[in-house]
Scaffold this active site. Structure first.
Site, PDB file in Angstrom:
ATOM      1  N   HIS A 226      16.873  -1.125  -3.896  1.00 42.85           N
ATOM      2  CA  HIS A 226      17.893  -1.788  -4.727  1.00 42.85           C
ATOM      3  C   HIS A 226      18.403  -0.884  -5.849  1.00 42.85           C
ATOM      4  O   HIS A 226      18.611  -1.329  -6.978  1.00 42.85           O
ATOM      5  CB  HIS A 226      17.350  -3.087  -5.338  1.00 42.85           C
ATOM      6  CG  HIS A 226      16.739  -4.037  -4.363  1.00 42.85           C
ATOM      7  ND1 HIS A 226      17.145  -4.135  -3.053  1.00 42.85           N
ATOM      8  CD2 HIS A 226      15.749  -4.944  -4.505  1.00 42.85           C
ATOM      9  CE1 HIS A 226      16.433  -5.053  -2.433  1.00 42.85           C
ATOM     10  NE2 HIS A 226      15.576  -5.557  -3.277  1.00 42.85           N
TER      11      HIS A 226
ATOM     12  N   HIS B 118       6.021 -15.339  -3.651  1.00 34.98           N
ATOM     13  CA  HIS B 118       7.346 -14.823  -4.018  1.00 34.98           C
ATOM     14  C   HIS B 118       8.165 -14.706  -2.744  1.00 34.98           C
ATOM     15  O   HIS B 118       7.706 -14.142  -1.751  1.00 34.98           O
ATOM     16  CB  HIS B 118       7.183 -13.468  -4.701  1.00 34.98           C
ATOM     17  CG  HIS B 118       8.454 -12.809  -5.122  1.00 34.98           C
ATOM     18  ND1 HIS B 118       9.597 -13.509  -5.481  1.00 34.98           N
ATOM     19  CD2 HIS B 118       8.787 -11.484  -5.253  1.00 34.98           C
ATOM     20  CE1 HIS B 118      10.543 -12.651  -5.815  1.00 34.98           C
ATOM     21  NE2 HIS B 118      10.086 -11.421  -5.670  1.00 34.98           N
TER      22      HIS B 118
ATOM     23  N   GLU C 208      11.137 -13.176  -2.150  1.00 35.30           N
ATOM     24  CA  GLU C 208      11.985 -12.021  -1.877  1.00 35.30           C
ATOM     25  C   GLU C 208      11.574 -11.413  -0.542  1.00 35.30           C
ATOM     26  O   GLU C 208      10.399 -11.416  -0.165  1.00 35.30           O
ATOM     27  CB  GLU C 208      11.866 -10.995  -3.016  1.00 35.30           C
ATOM     28  CG  GLU C 208      12.951  -9.956  -2.990  1.00 35.30           C
ATOM     29  CD  GLU C 208      12.970  -9.093  -4.242  1.00 35.30           C
ATOM     30  OE1 GLU C 208      13.902  -8.275  -4.360  1.00 35.30           O
ATOM     31  OE2 GLU C 208      12.067  -9.223  -5.086  1.00 35.30           O
TER      32      GLU C 208
ATOM     33  N   ASP D 297      10.979  -8.630   0.858  1.00 32.24           N
ATOM     34  CA  ASP D 297       9.921  -7.644   1.084  1.00 32.24           C
ATOM     35  C   ASP D 297       8.541  -8.292   1.126  1.00 32.24           C
ATOM     36  O   ASP D 297       7.562  -7.641   1.520  1.00 32.24           O
ATOM     37  CB  ASP D 297       9.974  -6.526   0.037  1.00 32.24           C
ATOM     38  CG  ASP D 297      10.025  -7.020  -1.390  1.00 32.24           C
ATOM     39  OD1 ASP D 297      10.567  -8.119  -1.624  1.00 32.24           O
ATOM     40  OD2 ASP D 297       9.542  -6.312  -2.289  1.00 32.24           O
TER      41      ASP D 297
ATOM     42  N   HIS E  89       9.752 -11.788 -10.923  1.00 36.08           N
ATOM     43  CA  HIS E  89      11.026 -11.619 -11.616  1.00 36.08           C
ATOM     44  C   HIS E  89      12.111 -12.517 -11.013  1.00 36.08           C
ATOM     45  O   HIS E  89      13.293 -12.324 -11.269  1.00 36.08           O
ATOM     46  CB  HIS E  89      11.478 -10.158 -11.568  1.00 36.08           C
ATOM     47  CG  HIS E  89      11.664  -9.642 -10.158  1.00 36.08           C
ATOM     48  ND1 HIS E  89      12.871  -9.192  -9.692  1.00 36.08           N
ATOM     49  CD2 HIS E  89      10.811  -9.539  -9.135  1.00 36.08           C
ATOM     50  CE1 HIS E  89      12.730  -8.810  -8.427  1.00 36.08           C
ATOM     51  NE2 HIS E  89      11.500  -9.001  -8.090  1.00 36.08           N
TER      52      HIS E  89
ATOM     53  N   ASP F 275       4.850  -9.992  -7.870  1.00 35.86           N
ATOM     54  CA  ASP F 275       5.484  -8.751  -8.327  1.00 35.86           C
ATOM     55  C   ASP F 275       5.063  -8.356  -9.738  1.00 35.86           C
ATOM     56  O   ASP F 275       5.515  -7.325 -10.249  1.00 35.86           O
ATOM     57  CB  ASP F 275       7.011  -8.879  -8.265  1.00 35.86           C
ATOM     58  CG  ASP F 275       7.570  -8.448  -6.910  1.00 35.86           C
ATOM     59  OD1 ASP F 275       6.789  -7.971  -6.066  1.00 35.86           O
ATOM     60  OD2 ASP F 275       8.779  -8.581  -6.692  1.00 35.86           O
TER      61      ASP F 275
ATOM     62  N   TYR G 143       8.425   0.737 -13.063  1.00 37.06           N
ATOM     63  CA  TYR G 143       8.602  -0.556 -12.400  1.00 37.06           C
ATOM     64  C   TYR G 143       9.017  -1.619 -13.416  1.00 37.06           C
ATOM     65  O   TYR G 143       9.956  -2.394 -13.196  1.00 37.06           O
ATOM     66  CB  TYR G 143       7.285  -0.931 -11.729  1.00 37.06           C
ATOM     67  CG  TYR G 143       7.330  -2.140 -10.840  1.00 37.06           C
ATOM     68  CD1 TYR G 143       7.623  -2.022  -9.482  1.00 37.06           C
ATOM     69  CD2 TYR G 143       7.051  -3.408 -11.341  1.00 37.06           C
ATOM     70  CE1 TYR G 143       7.641  -3.135  -8.655  1.00 37.06           C
ATOM     71  CE2 TYR G 143       7.070  -4.517 -10.521  1.00 37.06           C
ATOM     72  CZ  TYR G 143       7.365  -4.372  -9.177  1.00 37.06           C
ATOM     73  OH  TYR G 143       7.382  -5.483  -8.365  1.00 37.06           O
TER      74      TYR G 143
ATOM     75  N   HIS H 299       2.875  -4.907  -4.877  1.00 37.65           N
ATOM     76  CA  HIS H 299       3.285  -3.517  -4.669  1.00 37.65           C
ATOM     77  C   HIS H 299       2.277  -2.605  -5.350  1.00 37.65           C
ATOM     78  O   HIS H 299       1.831  -2.877  -6.472  1.00 37.65           O
ATOM     79  CB  HIS H 299       4.660  -3.228  -5.285  1.00 37.65           C
ATOM     80  CG  HIS H 299       5.811  -3.880  -4.602  1.00 37.65           C
ATOM     81  ND1 HIS H 299       6.225  -3.559  -3.331  1.00 37.65           N
ATOM     82  CD2 HIS H 299       6.665  -4.839  -5.042  1.00 37.65           C
ATOM     83  CE1 HIS H 299       7.275  -4.290  -3.013  1.00 37.65           C
ATOM     84  NE2 HIS H 299       7.560  -5.076  -4.023  1.00 37.65           N
TER      85      HIS H 299
END
Length: 395
Positions: free
Chosen positions: A24, A78, A80, A82, A145, A164, A191, A224
């Site tokens: 991103h 989460h 998202e 990924d 986030h 995250d 990050y 991550h």
């Protein structure tokens, strides 16, 4: 491809993306990971999945521990892609009817992302789920986030699965903080600066809430990067510091140049800042990735941006950096603009207005030099830097 044992019956089973170099608009020069976690008890729970393209890697790791069809439930911390992209394929393997637990916003997101046959089960903040001998507690953490974000806490093992939060885009041979040491902190700060910075005030409240619960945390497992098992308090303490957004006493001079005139101005401004006793760093926008510029900007107390005028506007690389920076909502910083021009010279004023619009305290009028800076102009640039340095020292 080997699962990592974190505690008795608790494993990391996610995927490593060695080759990703852009996430991103964020440079991931060392790749990233999509961490997922398996808890084996009377009921077997999988916490988060992986990016769709890595679902086979996830299933292969799980298969080294249990038959994937034996998984009883999935937790989606989460939504998202990924971390949820592999969810439909996984559910086809383990059973369409098995529950997927998520937050209220997570339920809305998953319904819009995926087929309506998913058995989505909403959980609330503080709710607990028994796996047999162990209990998962869910903690709503909106805007770490995304609005759907939540943490899952394995009470008996004192392990926090933090989505995250507390992560890094880092793929390396190390999987734990005690294996990599302090070197991981630069990745963690990058990050935070590029992903979590706009939500710092909200994250501060969530951390205060988490600390206020008094939950003992022996290990933090983000989605991550590395797992914090030696000193999870170190990353929590770093987040508390970063959330305060206290400006440093450094200045960052971000610039690009066409025929070296704006570059020459930048050099003199840096010299003036140094004469005022301020640590100053020039960053050429075409040579340094926007996400690394932002990481440096996060620590800086003053952002000084220089652009030549091209087609009556800001030079494209600077427009890119400023647009990216604007979305991160920087605060508590001084700002200034400069640049060279040939005919019209609008760029420094436009940069000034963009920085002011972000909320920076603009302490100088835009500094402009036509064509090649000569002795008088160079002296003006040096004095420009010196004044900004003095202002930063007093702020």
């Amino acid at each position: 491809m080997i699962p990592r044992k974190l505690a008795e019956g608790v494993y990391e089973v996610g995927a490593t993306d060695w080759n990703i170099r852009d996430f991103h608009g964020y440079s991931t020069d060392l790749g990233s990971t999509y961490n997922a976690y398996l808890v084996v008890d009377e009921k077997i729970a999988l916490i988060d999945t992986v990016k769709k393209e890595f679902t086979d890697q996830l299933l292969q790791k799980i298969s080294q521990i249990v038959d994937p069809s034996k998984i009883d439930l999935v937790i989606s911390n989460h939504t998202e892609m990924d971390h949820s992209g592999g969810l439909p394929e996984l559910m086809e393997v383990i059973g369409r009817d098995k529950p997927v637990y998520c937050s209220s916003m997570g339920l809305k997101n998953l319904r819009r992302h995926f087929p309506d046959w998913l058995n989505l089960q909403q959980v609330s903040d503080g709710q607990e789920l028994s796996l047999g001998n162990r209990t998962l507690q869910f903690l709503e953490t909106r805007m770490i986030h995304w609005p759907d974000s939540m943490f899952s806490y394995l009470k008996e093992e004192q392990i926090l699965f933090s989505s995250d939060g507390f992560g890094q885009h880092y793929a390396g041979p190390e999987r734990f903080d005690d294996e990599i040491g302090d070197a991981i902190m630069a990745h963690a700060k990058k990050y935070f600066a590029n992903i979590l910075w706009p939500f710092a005030a909200l994250i501060q409240k969530l951390l205060d809430k988490l600390i206020g619960t008094g939950l003992p945390i022996r290990m933090i497992c983000p989605d991550h990067g590395i797992i914090w098992r030696r000193d999870p308090g170190k990353i929590v303490g770093a987040y508390l510091e970063w959330c305060r957004q206290q400006p440093g006493r450094e200045a960052l001079v971000i610039y690009d140049t066409m025929w070296h005139s704006t570059e020459t101005m930048a050099g003199q401004i840096v010299a003036g800042l140094q004469e005022a006793g301020v640590k100053a760093q020039p960053m050429h926008a075409r040579s340094v990735h926007r996400s690394d510029i932002v990481t440096a900007a996060f620590d800086a107390g003053a952002l000084i941006v220089g652009s030549p005028t091209l087609n009556n506007g800001i030079f494209p690389t600077l427009a890119d950096v400023l647009t990216y920076l604007k979305g991160l909502k920087p605060c508590n910083k001084l700002g200034a603009a400069f640049g060279s021009y040939g005919w019209s010279g609008e760029a420094p004023k436009m940069v000034h207005e963009m920085l002011a619009g972000m909320g920076l305290q603009m302490i100088e009028e835009p500094l402009r030099v036509q064509f090649v800076p000569e002795r008088e102009s160079l002296a003006s640039c040096r004095e420009f830097g010196r004044r900004i340095g003095q202002a930063l020292q007093k702020s």
